[in-house]
Design a protein around this motif. Structure first.
Motif, PDB file in Angstrom:
ATOM      1  N   ASN A  95       2.677   4.776  -7.540  1.00 37.62           N
ATOM      2  CA  ASN A  95       2.387   5.438  -6.588  1.00 37.62           C
ATOM      3  C   ASN A  95       1.137   6.828  -6.232  1.00 37.62           C
ATOM      4  O   ASN A  95       0.843   7.637  -5.063  1.00 37.62           O
ATOM      5  CB  ASN A  95       3.083   5.026  -5.244  1.00 37.62           C
ATOM      6  N   ASN A  96       2.030   7.691  -7.725  1.00 32.91           N
ATOM      7  CA  ASN A  96       1.735   9.173  -7.457  1.00 32.91           C
ATOM      8  C   ASN A  96       1.000   9.103  -8.666  1.00 32.91           C
ATOM      9  O   ASN A  96       0.916   9.422  -9.784  1.00 32.91           O
ATOM     10  CB  ASN A  96       2.973   9.879  -8.490  1.00 32.91           C
ATOM     11  N   GLU A 153      16.099  -2.889   6.205  1.00 26.99           N
ATOM     12  CA  GLU A 153      14.532  -2.638   6.177  1.00 26.99           C
ATOM     13  C   GLU A 153      14.770  -4.438   5.396  1.00 26.99           C
ATOM     14  O   GLU A 153      14.879  -4.445   4.578  1.00 26.99           O
ATOM     15  CB  GLU A 153      14.268  -2.148   5.661  1.00 26.99           C
ATOM     16  N   VAL A 154      12.938  -4.747   5.833  1.00 27.78           N
ATOM     17  CA  VAL A 154      12.371  -6.208   5.263  1.00 27.78           C
ATOM     18  C   VAL A 154      11.711  -5.472   4.197  1.00 27.78           C
ATOM     19  O   VAL A 154      10.588  -5.102   4.499  1.00 27.78           O
ATOM     20  CB  VAL A 154      12.058  -7.216   5.752  1.00 27.78           C
ATOM     21  N   LEU A 155      11.388  -5.969   2.607  1.00 29.71           N
ATOM     22  CA  LEU A 155      10.451  -5.641   1.755  1.00 29.71           C
ATOM     23  C   LEU A 155       9.121  -6.844   1.580  1.00 29.71           C
ATOM     24  O   LEU A 155      10.153  -7.363   1.198  1.00 29.71           O
ATOM     25  CB  LEU A 155      10.715  -5.053   0.454  1.00 29.71           C
ATOM     26  N   HIS A 156       8.303  -7.000   2.310  1.00 26.70           N
ATOM     27  CA  HIS A 156       7.693  -7.895   1.972  1.00 26.70           C
ATOM     28  C   HIS A 156       6.417  -7.437   2.661  1.00 26.70           C
ATOM     29  O   HIS A 156       5.781  -6.830   3.187  1.00 26.70           O
ATOM     30  CB  HIS A 156       7.886  -9.910   2.878  1.00 26.70           C
ATOM     31  N   PRO A 157       5.228  -7.435   0.884  1.00 31.80           N
ATOM     32  CA  PRO A 157       3.659  -6.757   1.628  1.00 31.80           C
ATOM     33  C   PRO A 157       2.957  -6.960   2.630  1.00 31.80           C
ATOM     34  O   PRO A 157       1.945  -6.660   2.721  1.00 31.80           O
ATOM     35  CB  PRO A 157       3.016  -6.629   0.353  1.00 31.80           C
ATOM     36  N   LYS A 162       7.512  -3.330  -4.063  1.00 30.03           N
ATOM     37  CA  LYS A 162       6.010  -2.034  -3.878  1.00 30.03           C
ATOM     38  C   LYS A 162       4.596  -2.842  -5.000  1.00 30.03           C
ATOM     39  O   LYS A 162       4.523  -3.542  -5.817  1.00 30.03           O
ATOM     40  CB  LYS A 162       6.305  -1.733  -5.090  1.00 30.03           C
ATOM     41  N   VAL A 163       3.303  -1.678  -4.412  1.00 30.60           N
ATOM     42  CA  VAL A 163       2.215  -2.754  -4.512  1.00 30.60           C
ATOM     43  C   VAL A 163       1.271  -1.653  -5.284  1.00 30.60           C
ATOM     44  O   VAL A 163       1.793  -0.165  -4.725  1.00 30.60           O
ATOM     45  CB  VAL A 163       1.134  -2.846  -3.284  1.00 30.60           C
ATOM     46  N   VAL A 164       0.704  -2.159  -6.431  1.00 27.96           N
ATOM     47  CA  VAL A 164      -0.014  -0.214  -7.083  1.00 27.96           C
ATOM     48  C   VAL A 164      -1.627  -0.946  -7.308  1.00 27.96           C
ATOM     49  O   VAL A 164      -1.220  -1.792  -6.981  1.00 27.96           O
ATOM     50  CB  VAL A 164       0.439   0.076  -8.634  1.00 27.96           C
ATOM     51  N   ASP A 165      -1.662   0.839  -6.861  1.00 28.68           N
ATOM     52  CA  ASP A 165      -3.696   0.390  -6.821  1.00 28.68           C
ATOM     53  C   ASP A 165      -4.293  -0.433  -8.114  1.00 28.68           C
ATOM     54  O   ASP A 165      -4.371   0.588  -9.081  1.00 28.68           O
ATOM     55  CB  ASP A 165      -4.639   1.420  -6.246  1.00 28.68           C
ATOM     56  N   ILE A 166      -4.109  -1.530  -8.901  1.00 26.05           N
ATOM     57  CA  ILE A 166      -4.353  -1.965 -10.539  1.00 26.05           C
ATOM     58  C   ILE A 166      -5.876  -1.289 -10.937  1.00 26.05           C
ATOM     59  O   ILE A 166      -6.215  -0.912 -11.999  1.00 26.05           O
ATOM     60  CB  ILE A 166      -4.819  -3.044  -9.970  1.00 26.05           C
ATOM     61  N   THR A 167      -7.020  -1.567  -9.937  1.00 27.27           N
ATOM     62  CA  THR A 167      -8.446  -0.951  -9.741  1.00 27.27           C
ATOM     63  C   THR A 167      -8.421   0.829 -10.287  1.00 27.27           C
ATOM     64  O   THR A 167      -8.735   1.297 -10.971  1.00 27.27           O
ATOM     65  CB  THR A 167      -9.031  -1.132  -8.822  1.00 27.27           C
ATOM     66  N   ALA A 168      -7.245   1.685  -9.588  1.00 26.53           N
ATOM     67  CA  ALA A 168      -7.677   2.739  -9.562  1.00 26.53           C
ATOM     68  C   ALA A 168      -6.987   2.712 -11.415  1.00 26.53           C
ATOM     69  O   ALA A 168      -6.928   3.999 -11.405  1.00 26.53           O
ATOM     70  CB  ALA A 168      -6.743   3.508  -8.160  1.00 26.53           C
ATOM     71  N   ILE A 169      -5.803   2.607 -11.173  1.00 22.73           N
ATOM     72  CA  ILE A 169      -5.127   2.673 -12.372  1.00 22.73           C
ATOM     73  C   ILE A 169      -5.616   2.505 -13.560  1.00 22.73           C
ATOM     74  O   ILE A 169      -5.775   2.930 -14.497  1.00 22.73           O
ATOM     75  CB  ILE A 169      -3.481   2.110 -12.862  1.00 22.73           C
ATOM     76  N   SER A 170      -6.208   1.319 -13.867  1.00 16.62           N
ATOM     77  CA  SER A 170      -7.133   1.089 -14.967  1.00 16.62           C
ATOM     78  C   SER A 170      -8.293   1.992 -15.358  1.00 16.62           C
ATOM     79  O   SER A 170      -8.599   2.846 -16.275  1.00 16.62           O
ATOM     80  CB  SER A 170      -7.894  -0.386 -14.803  1.00 16.62           C
ATOM     81  N   SER A 229       4.548  -3.763   8.451  1.00 13.86           N
ATOM     82  CA  SER A 229       5.143  -2.202   8.460  1.00 13.86           C
ATOM     83  C   SER A 229       5.279  -2.084   6.972  1.00 13.86           C
ATOM     84  O   SER A 229       6.161  -0.908   5.910  1.00 13.86           O
ATOM     85  CB  SER A 229       6.745  -3.024   8.556  1.00 13.86           C
ATOM     86  N   HIS A 230       5.217  -2.834   6.070  1.00 15.17           N
ATOM     87  CA  HIS A 230       5.486  -2.580   4.621  1.00 15.17           C
ATOM     88  C   HIS A 230       4.403  -1.782   3.845  1.00 15.17           C
ATOM     89  O   HIS A 230       2.801  -1.186   4.222  1.00 15.17           O
ATOM     90  CB  HIS A 230       5.346  -3.753   3.229  1.00 15.17           C
ATOM     91  N   SER A 231       4.698  -0.341   3.118  1.00 15.81           N
ATOM     92  CA  SER A 231       4.025   1.084   2.445  1.00 15.81           C
ATOM     93  C   SER A 231       2.891  -0.046   1.999  1.00 15.81           C
ATOM     94  O   SER A 231       2.180   0.700   2.063  1.00 15.81           O
ATOM     95  CB  SER A 231       4.559   1.282   2.042  1.00 15.81           C
ATOM     96  N   GLY A 232       3.164  -1.256   1.537  1.00 13.83           N
ATOM     97  CA  GLY A 232       1.674  -1.404   0.401  1.00 13.83           C
ATOM     98  C   GLY A 232       0.977  -2.475   1.498  1.00 13.83           C
ATOM     99  O   GLY A 232      -0.130  -3.307   0.360  1.00 13.83           O
TER     100      GLY A 232
END
Ligand SMILES: Cc1ncc(COP(=O)(O)O)c(C=O)c1O
Length: 408
Positions: free
Chosen positions: A146-147, A297-301, A173-181, A305-308
């Motif tokens: 995410n950084n 806290e609940v972690l569910h994308p 956690k969700v990551v941006d696969i398009t941006a990373i690739s 409320s989830h950051s991703g």
């Protein structure tokens, strides 16, 4: 490569409020790929299980289709074709476990190579990198993707692989696969981007279409979905890498049995139906937990409320039944909670029709070094749920009862 802090591709600002539309042909591909009855002399509609380890040859070195079952067999071939079709890839390869597939990918590397791996990764993958890859002089940097603006600082001339999970296990956690690739390919087109798609399956996320080079699965989870097979798979488009992996599949012998291939192939036929129900049950459970006073806290994308959340909407066509949450409490409270569950069984693994609950710090992620668990917040009050296909009100009542047991 000269460090350049402009080398990263920015994400497109999200302006949508629903998941991507589903793959409209998914179930047709799952039901028909590789399964044409006319390939069998009996024209059976359901593929026969071919247990033979060897095949008669017309003449020495002249087999009809198969010679020895480690190299290939009809059931593995059907499954590999189906898996490739479902991910929109050219090639599928099956292995005796998800970790077997991971091991084979790592055999693509040489001593002195470098891997950048997402920091919150399945405990077994973390252990492989720390305890096995290191013995062969392969170094691994754990990185928070995410950084993304800092990624170029970590990429070296010997970096060969980028290892992602999306969502991550157990922090979702969700990551941006398009941006990373895109960022990685701008720096070096030869670096391979791998996405472990175990948590979402090819029904909800298509990493190859997002720019990744290799999709990795523990088929032992949702793809098989019945908690009765251990198997792994790789799907990819690159012909050269495919040839290397195909060689390694045979040369290392990390292959599944024809019977297990038959079972997974059968399970794929109902993958879409199962995933839709897992998603519905998972979201209902997540919303219930979010409203409970004993939950921090609940972690569910799939929750706003989830950051991703916004990234998940534009990268996925839905969520699985996986979620984690922090209890307001300590290890004893976590244990009391698990002990009082009736339908959620205390067990490792995920993605089966039955609901499971676990404490990652004591179970699936025990092999992650304690200081790394602390930094990542894999604490003793973190619980991971694999929400199954039971009637959802029964699951919510079960969770409610177990939470009440903590208070008393
Ligand atoms: C995300 C993920 N990847 C890989 C694996 C390893 O798969 P297997 O258990 O089939 O070896 C697991 C196992 O739990 C997993 O959760």
């Amino acid at each position: 490569m000269a460090p350049n802090d402009k080398i990263f591709v920015e994400s497109i600002p999200p302006n949508i409020d629903s998941f991507l539309s589903e793959d409209k042909h998914f179930s047709t591909k799952a039901i028909h790929s590789g399964c044409n009855p006319q390939q069998w002399s009996s024209m059976c509609v359901i593929p026969p299980i071919s247990l033979s380890t060897t095949y008669e040859q017309f003449a020495p070195g002249e087999p009809k289709l198969y010679d020895y079952s480690r190299s290939n067999n009809p059931n593995r071939e059907i499954l590999e074709k189906s898996l490739a079709a479902l991910d929109g890839g050219k090639y599928g390869l099956c292995f005796s476990s998800g970790l077997g597939a991971i091991n084979v990918i790592m055999q693509l590397l040489q001593s002195g190579d470098h891997v950048i791996c997402i920091d919150d990764v399945y405990g077994g993958t973390n252990r492989y990198f720390k305890k096995i890859a290191s013995k062969f002089n392969i170094s691994v940097t754990f990185f928070d993707f995410n950084n993304l603006q800092n990624l170029h600082k970590e990429i070296k001339s010997n970096t060969k692989l980028i290892w992602l999970e999306c969502p991550t296990n157990p922090l979702m956690k969700v990551v941006d696969i398009t941006a990373i690739s895109s960022t990685v390919k701008l720096i070096n087109t030869k670096i391979l981007v791998i996405v472990d798609n175990t948590f979402l399956t090819s029904y909800f996320q298509k990493p190859l279409a997002l720019g990744a080079d290799i999709v990795l699965y523990s088929l032992s989870k949702y793809m098989n979905g019945h908690s009765d097979v251990i198997m792994g798979a790789i799907v990819l488009n690159n012909e050269e890498v495919h040839q290397e992996l195909r060689f390694l599949q045979n040369a290392t012998g990390v292959i599944p049995s024809p019977f297990d291939c038959y079972l997974v192939e059968r399970s794929l036929k109902t993958l879409k139906l199962r995933m839709k129900e897992h998603m519905e049950n998972g979201l209902k459970v997540a919303k219930f937990l979010e409203s409970h006073p004993l939950i921090e806290e609940v972690l569910h994308p799939g929750l706003k409320s989830h950051s991703g959340y916004k990234l998940a909407l534009r990268q996925w066509s839905g969520c699985s039944g996986m979620l984690s949450f922090y209890l307001k409490g300590d290890l004893n409270d976590s244990k009391t909670f698990l002990k009082n569950l009736k339908y959620f069984k205390t067990a490792e693994s995920l993605g089966g029709f039955e609901s499971l609950a676990e404490i990652p710090s004591l179970m699936t992620h025990m092999s992650v070094p304690p200081e790394m668990r602390k930094t990542l917040k894999i604490t003793d009050n973190l619980i991971r749920l694999s929400v199954g296909l039971e009637s959802v009100q029964d699951l919510i009542d079960d969770l409610n009862k177990a939470l009440n047991a903590i208070k008393n």
